[in-house]
Design a protein around this motif. Structure first.
Motif, PDB file in Angstrom:
ATOM      1  N   ASN A 161      45.325  48.197  34.784  1.00 27.08           N
ATOM      2  CA  ASN A 161      43.909  47.859  34.884  1.00 27.08           C
ATOM      3  C   ASN A 161      43.554  46.600  34.112  1.00 27.08           C
ATOM      4  OD1 ASN A 161      41.948  49.881  36.311  1.00 27.08           O
ATOM      5  ND2 ASN A 161      43.534  51.173  35.401  1.00 27.08           N
ATOM      6  N   VAL A 162      44.328  46.276  33.094  1.00 26.84           N
ATOM      7  CA  VAL A 162      44.039  45.103  32.265  1.00 26.84           C
ATOM      8  C   VAL A 162      44.632  43.826  32.867  1.00 26.84           C
ATOM      9  CG1 VAL A 162      44.502  44.067  29.995  1.00 26.84           C
ATOM     10  CG2 VAL A 162      43.749  46.437  30.150  1.00 26.84           C
ATOM     11  N   VAL A 163      45.656  43.954  33.698  1.00 24.99           N
ATOM     12  CA  VAL A 163      46.360  42.776  34.251  1.00 24.99           C
ATOM     13  C   VAL A 163      45.424  41.723  34.842  1.00 24.99           C
ATOM     14  CG1 VAL A 163      47.888  42.030  36.123  1.00 24.99           C
ATOM     15  CG2 VAL A 163      48.583  43.905  34.630  1.00 24.99           C
ATOM     16  N   PRO A 164      44.429  42.082  35.685  1.00 21.65           N
ATOM     17  CA  PRO A 164      43.613  41.034  36.316  1.00 21.65           C
ATOM     18  C   PRO A 164      42.867  40.145  35.339  1.00 21.65           C
ATOM     19  CG  PRO A 164      43.240  43.172  37.362  1.00 21.65           C
ATOM     20  CD  PRO A 164      44.038  43.424  36.133  1.00 21.65           C
ATOM     21  N   ALA A 165      42.617  40.614  34.134  1.00 24.50           N
ATOM     22  CA  ALA A 165      41.827  39.838  33.174  1.00 24.50           C
ATOM     23  C   ALA A 165      42.494  38.520  32.823  1.00 24.50           C
ATOM     24  CB  ALA A 165      41.582  40.655  31.905  1.00 24.50           C
ATOM     25  N   ILE A 166      43.828  38.483  32.793  1.00 19.07           N
ATOM     26  CA  ILE A 166      44.527  37.277  32.333  1.00 19.07           C
ATOM     27  C   ILE A 166      44.248  36.094  33.252  1.00 19.07           C
ATOM     28  CG2 ILE A 166      46.789  36.282  31.829  1.00 19.07           C
ATOM     29  CD1 ILE A 166      47.698  39.164  31.119  1.00 19.07           C
ATOM     30  N   PRO A 167      44.567  36.149  34.549  1.00 24.69           N
ATOM     31  CA  PRO A 167      44.239  35.004  35.408  1.00 24.69           C
ATOM     32  C   PRO A 167      42.743  34.814  35.635  1.00 24.69           C
ATOM     33  CG  PRO A 167      45.264  36.765  36.690  1.00 24.69           C
ATOM     34  CD  PRO A 167      45.363  37.166  35.273  1.00 24.69           C
ATOM     35  N   MET A 168      41.953  35.897  35.609  1.00 23.42           N
ATOM     36  CA  MET A 168      40.510  35.741  35.798  1.00 23.42           C
ATOM     37  C   MET A 168      39.896  34.944  34.651  1.00 23.42           C
ATOM     38  SD  MET A 168      39.264  39.416  37.353  1.00 23.42           S
ATOM     39  CE  MET A 168      37.577  38.910  37.688  1.00 23.42           C
ATOM     40  N   ILE A 169      40.275  35.256  33.428  1.00 26.68           N
ATOM     41  CA  ILE A 169      39.766  34.499  32.277  1.00 26.68           C
ATOM     42  C   ILE A 169      40.209  33.043  32.374  1.00 26.68           C
ATOM     43  CG2 ILE A 169      39.939  34.231  29.770  1.00 26.68           C
ATOM     44  CD1 ILE A 169      38.091  36.467  30.607  1.00 26.68           C
ATOM     45  N   TYR A 170      41.428  32.830  32.851  1.00 28.18           N
ATOM     46  CA  TYR A 170      41.913  31.459  33.016  1.00 28.18           C
ATOM     47  C   TYR A 170      41.001  30.679  33.960  1.00 28.18           C
ATOM     48  CZ  TYR A 170      44.656  27.521  34.701  1.00 28.18           C
ATOM     49  OH  TYR A 170      45.048  26.263  35.059  1.00 28.18           O
ATOM     50  N   PHE A 171      40.680  31.256  35.126  1.00 30.20           N
ATOM     51  CA  PHE A 171      39.860  30.535  36.091  1.00 30.20           C
ATOM     52  C   PHE A 171      38.407  30.408  35.637  1.00 30.20           C
ATOM     53  CE2 PHE A 171      43.211  32.055  39.166  1.00 30.20           C
ATOM     54  CZ  PHE A 171      43.746  30.798  39.376  1.00 30.20           C
ATOM     55  N   LEU A 172      37.912  31.382  34.891  1.00 30.25           N
ATOM     56  CA  LEU A 172      36.525  31.348  34.445  1.00 30.25           C
ATOM     57  C   LEU A 172      36.306  30.439  33.245  1.00 30.25           C
ATOM     58  CD1 LEU A 172      35.664  35.149  34.802  1.00 30.25           C
ATOM     59  CD2 LEU A 172      34.659  33.287  36.142  1.00 30.25           C
ATOM     60  N   PHE A 173      37.279  30.378  32.336  1.00 31.21           N
ATOM     61  CA  PHE A 173      37.067  29.670  31.066  1.00 31.21           C
ATOM     62  C   PHE A 173      37.991  28.468  30.840  1.00 31.21           C
ATOM     63  CE2 PHE A 173      35.242  33.816  30.355  1.00 31.21           C
ATOM     64  CZ  PHE A 173      34.128  33.561  29.573  1.00 31.21           C
ATOM     65  N   VAL A 174      39.090  28.371  31.574  1.00 31.07           N
ATOM     66  CA  VAL A 174      40.051  27.290  31.318  1.00 31.07           C
ATOM     67  C   VAL A 174      40.087  26.282  32.466  1.00 31.07           C
ATOM     68  CG1 VAL A 174      42.474  26.740  30.839  1.00 31.07           C
ATOM     69  CG2 VAL A 174      41.456  28.824  29.877  1.00 31.07           C
ATOM     70  N   TRP A 175      40.151  26.755  33.686  1.00 31.75           N
ATOM     71  CA  TRP A 175      40.298  25.881  34.852  1.00 31.75           C
ATOM     72  C   TRP A 175      39.064  24.987  35.012  1.00 31.75           C
ATOM     73  CZ3 TRP A 175      37.923  25.832  39.864  1.00 31.75           C
ATOM     74  CH2 TRP A 175      38.606  25.064  40.810  1.00 31.75           C
ATOM     75  N   LYS A 176      39.264  23.667  34.907  1.00 35.47           N
ATOM     76  CA  LYS A 176      38.204  22.663  35.062  1.00 35.47           C
ATOM     77  C   LYS A 176      37.021  22.924  34.137  1.00 35.47           C
ATOM     78  CE  LYS A 176      39.308  21.234  39.788  1.00 35.47           C
ATOM     79  NZ  LYS A 176      38.785  20.926  41.138  1.00 35.47           N
ATOM     80  N   ARG A 177      37.316  23.246  32.893  1.00 32.71           N
ATOM     81  CA  ARG A 177      36.282  23.482  31.894  1.00 32.71           C
ATOM     82  C   ARG A 177      36.418  22.481  30.742  1.00 32.71           C
ATOM     83  NH1 ARG A 177      32.136  26.422  33.988  1.00 32.71           N
ATOM     84  NH2 ARG A 177      32.729  28.564  34.534  1.00 32.71           N
ATOM     85  N   PRO A 178      35.337  22.289  29.948  1.00 30.50           N
ATOM     86  CA  PRO A 178      35.435  21.438  28.753  1.00 30.50           C
ATOM     87  C   PRO A 178      36.407  22.024  27.727  1.00 30.50           C
ATOM     88  CG  PRO A 178      33.141  21.837  29.365  1.00 30.50           C
ATOM     89  CD  PRO A 178      33.975  22.759  30.204  1.00 30.50           C
TER      90      PRO A 178
END
Length: 483
Positions: A161-178
Motif C-alpha cells: 500500500n505504501v509503494v505508490p507514494a514513492i513515484p507519486m511524491i516524485y512527480f508531485l514535488f520533484v518533477w519540474k519543480r523549484p
C-alpha cells in the motif's frame, strides 16, 4: 462539501480514525461520509442526473463489472448490498472531480496520506506508537514492520500500500519543480522507502522496483527509455537481490510461505476452469476451507476474482484496468499540471497491477477510487461537462460572479439598483485573483478538447481485453509450473 467528502474517503481508508478507539468506532464515520457525499451530489448547484453516470468507457465497463458480480452470485440482494458502497465510491469521485485543480488535489492528498501512513508505521519503532503497533511488529511479526490498523496489520499489505507514494511524491514535488520544493519531495520520499524496507516484504521490494521502473520510463523519449531499462537490468537486479529475505526466492520450493501461495493459486485456477460463473463474490475463504480444511487467502487479485467471478468476471475486471491504461497511455496533455496528473494516476494503476499478483487487492476501494479519478481525467480531456452553465450567472468582471437573477427579487428592483451594485462590484477588483482561483476549483471546464479521441469501447478493445485475459491465465499457469 462534495470535494470534502471525497478527501474524507481517502482519510477513512488510509488513516482509519474509526479504528483508533472505541469512541470513534461508535460514530460510524464511513456511513456518515457516504451519506454526506450522496446528499451533496443531489443538492449542489447542478444536481446529479442519470445521464451523467455513463459518459466514458470506464463507466460502462465498471457497470458491467458490478452487474456481473451481482448476477453471478447465489445471493443477489446480499451481494448488491455488499458492493453498493464500492459503487458509491466510484460515482461520487467521478462526479466530484470536475476540474483539473480538483483532480490534482485529489492525487496530492492521496500521496500525502500514504506518506502519513508510512510515517505512523515508522514512528512506532521510535517511541511514537498511539496504535500499539510496536508489540505486533516485534512479537508476532518477528521484527517486520506493521501498523495496528485492520487492512495494514500485515507487513506485506503495509508495504504494497505504501509503494505508490514513492513515484507519486516524485512527480508531485520533484518533477519540474523549484529547488526548494524538490528538497521537500526528496525528504518525503525517504519515509515510504524506509517503511517498505522495514516491512522486509519481498513482494513489496519487487513491486517498488517494477513500479519505479515503469513510471520513470513512462512518457519519456524512446532513447531514454532504453537507457533506463538497460541500467535497471544491469545494476538494479543485483541491488534488489541484496535486500533482506530476497535470497529466499532462490529456494522457493522449500519456502513455506511461497508453497502456501502455490496451493492458493492452484485452487483458484481450478475454480476458474471448472466454474463458469465462479464460486461467488466473497466466497474464497469458505470454498478454500471446504476443500483444504484450513484458511488461506488468495494472495492475488487475479486469483481471487478469477475464482469468485469466473472468466467473465475476470474479463470485466481486466477490462476496467485496460480502459484506465488506454486513457493514460494515449492521452495528449498540453500543460504540466495535466501531465503531472497523468503520471500520478499511471503510478496508481501500475503499482496495483504488479501488487495484484502478490496480494488480494481485488475489491479494495483503491481500485474503484483510482478508476474513478481516471474516468474524471478522461472527461476533462474530452471536454465533457457535468454541468450546464447558467447564462445569467456569467461574471460581470473576470473575477466577480454576477449578482443578476440571484439576489434581487424582481426585474424592476434590479433595474433601479443596477448602477449602485455595478459600482460596488467593480470596487471588488483587488480580490480578483482569489475569486478566480475559487471559481476555477469549483466549476468544470466546458471547452472541447481533442486530447482524448477515444470514448467508446469497440471491437478492437474487446479483442485486446480478451487477449489480456488469455495472457493472464497462461501466465498464472506458467507461474505454477515454475514454482
Amino acid at each position: 462539501m462534495d470535494f470534502v467528502s471525497v478527501i474524507l474517503f481517502l482519510v477513512m481508508y488510509y488513516i482509519r480514525p474509526q479504528e483508533w478507539g472505541a469512541i470513534f468506532s461508535k460514530l460510524h464515520f464511513v456511513q456518515l461520509v457516504m451519506i454526506m457525499a450522496l446528499v451533496t451530489l443531489f443538492f449542489r448547484e447542478r444536481s446529479l442526473r442519470l445521464g451523467d453516470l455513463l459518459r466514458t468507457p470506464h463507466d460502462w465497463m465498471m457497470l458491467a463489472f458490478f452487474a456481473w458480480i451481482i448476477s453471478a452470485s447465489d445471493a443477489h440482494w446480499e451481494t448488491c448490498k455488499a458492493v453498493f458502497p464500492l459503487a458509491v465510491f466510484y460515482v461520487v469521485i467521478v462526479q466530484t472531480l470536475t476540474t483539473t485543480p480538483r483532480i490534482r488535489q485529489f492525487v496530492g492528498w492521496w500521496a500525502l496520506l500514504v506518506v502519513a501512513l508510512a510515517a505512523l508505521a515508522v514512528a512506532s519503532e521510535y517511541g511514537f506508537d498511539p496504535l500499539g503497533s510496536y508489540e505486533i511488529t516485534n512479537g508476532r511479526m518477528q521484527g517486520r514492520l506493521t501498523i495496528n490498523l485492520s487492512i495494514f496489520k500485515n507487513p506485506n499489505a503495509l508495504g504494497h500500500n505504501v509503494v505508490p507514494a514513492i513515484p507519486m511524491i516524485y512527480f508531485l514535488f520533484v518533477w519540474k519543480r523549484p529547488v526548494v520544493v524538490k528538497c521537500l519531495g526528496i525528504t518525503l520520499i525517504l519515509l515510504p522507502l524506509l517503511c517498505i524496507y522495514l516491512t522486509l516484504s519481498k513482494g513489496a521490494f519487487l513491486c517498488t522496483a517494477a513500479t519505479v521502473l515503469a513510471t520513470q520510463t513512462f512518457g519519456r523519449p524512446k532513447a531514454v527509455q532504453i537507457i533506463i531499462i538497460v541500467a535497471a537490468i544491469s545494476f538494479g537486479g543485483a541491488v534488489l537481490w541484496k535486500l533482506p529475505r530476497m535470497t529466499e526466492l532462490d529456494r522457493a520450493k522449500s519456502d513455506g510461505a511461497i508453497m502456501g501461495r502455490v496451493v492458493a493459486f492452484t485452487h483458484g485456477l481450478n475454480r476458474l476452469q471448472t466454474r463458469t460463473t465462479g464460486i461467488g463474490y466473497g466466497q474464497w475463504l469458505k470454498d478454500f476451507k471446504a476443500v483444504h480444511h484450513y484458511n488461506k487467502a488468495a494472495h492475488s487479485s487475479y486469483v481471487q476474482i478469477g475464482a469468485e467471478l469466473g472468466k467473465v468476471g475476470l474479463f470485466c475486471f481486466l477490462g476496467v484496468l485496460f480502459c484506465n491504461l488506454r486513457t493514460l497511455i494515449t492521452a495528449k496533455t498540453s500543460t504540466d499540471d495535466d501531465e503531472r496528473i497523468r503520471r500520478c494516476l499511471f503510478v496508481l494503476v501500475v503499482s496495483y497491477l504488479v501488487s495484484s499478483w502478490m496480494v488480494d487487492f481485488g475489491y479494495r476501494p483503491t481500485f474503484f477510487m483510482f478508476t474513478a479519478a481516471i474516468a474524471a481525467f478522461h472527461r476533462h480531456l474530452r471536454g465533457i461537462s457535468q454541468y450546464v452553465p447558467d447564462p445569467e450567472a456569467a461574471p460581470l468582471t473576470p473575477a466577480i460572479p454576477s449578482w443578476r437573477g440571484r439576489f434581487l427579487p424582481t426585474p424592476e428592483l434590479a433595474g433601479e439598483l443596477a448602477p449602485a451594485i455595478d459600482t460596488a462590484v467593480l470596487a471588488l477588483e483587488p480580490v480578483a485573483a482569489i475569486a478566480t482561483l475559487q471559481r476555477d476549483n469549483m466549476e468544470p471546464e466546458t471547452a472541447p478538447n481533442t486530447a482524448m479521441p477515444w470514448n467508446r469501447i469497440g471491437w478492437f478493445d474487446l479483442l485486446a481485453i480478451g487477449t489480456i485475459v488469455w495472457a493472464t491465465i497462461h501466465f498464472w499457469a506458467a507461474v505454477l509450473k515454475r514454482m
